[in-house]
Design an enzyme around this catalytic site. Sequence first.
Site, short mmCIF file in Angstrom:
data_model
loop_
_atom_site.label_atom_id
_atom_site.label_comp_id
_atom_site.label_asym_id
_atom_site.label_seq_id
_atom_site.Cartn_x
_atom_site.Cartn_y
_atom_site.Cartn_z
N CYS A 98 0.99 -1.04 -0.03
CA CYS A 98 -0.09 -0.10 -0.29
C CYS A 98 0.47 1.55 0.35
O CYS A 98 1.48 1.37 0.97
CB CYS A 98 -0.84 0.30 1.58
SG CYS A 98 -1.91 1.26 1.67
N CYS A 101 0.29 3.58 3.03
CA CYS A 101 0.84 3.25 4.15
C CYS A 101 2.63 3.82 4.11
O CYS A 101 2.70 3.33 5.82
CB CYS A 101 0.71 1.47 4.15
SG CYS A 101 -0.77 1.02 4.03
#
Length: 186
Positions: A98, A101
């Site tokens: 991600c 992230c």
Amino acid sequence: MKKIIFSISAAALLAFSCTNGTASTPDSQEQESPNMELTASKAVQTNAGDDQLKGEGKPVKLTKQDFLEKVMNYEKNQSEWVYEGDLPALIDFYADWCGPCRQAAPILEELAKEYEGKIHIYKIDTEKEKELAAVFGIQGIPAFLFVPQNGKPTMSSGIARTQEETKAMFKQMIDEILLGKEKNNS
């Protein structure tokens, strides 16, 4: 237990339908333990995890078992939220693939140093701890659970446009939700 999981999932689904950094309050929370390489001895892994659970100014990865012990034992307390921690906590639900992230990770590392001794910052890899992600109804990442010492946790999803805005967003939520400081209107 099914009603609680359904309620949590429904609340989390609503919270995560947008990833604009808004917050909502779910009925429960989970944590994941340190990401550690496989070892020949489970005792070695447990000891290494215990050392890593101390944090020392760094975010700490949690497993389901660590979550049950350090955050909330949802298997034992099925009808109400009972926080097991000694300090308020910020829990990052993330995945290695991600992009947002990965952008949040260094900010959380800075905040772990800045707030050392005041809050815990935990990380849960949603790819490895699928049960924890399911209990919270995590549909989108990054997702962040803010767990005050007393009261119910608050879920937030997404990050801001810049690193500076993201850090400011985290600091405001930590100060208001976790540390109970009043919003500064200046």
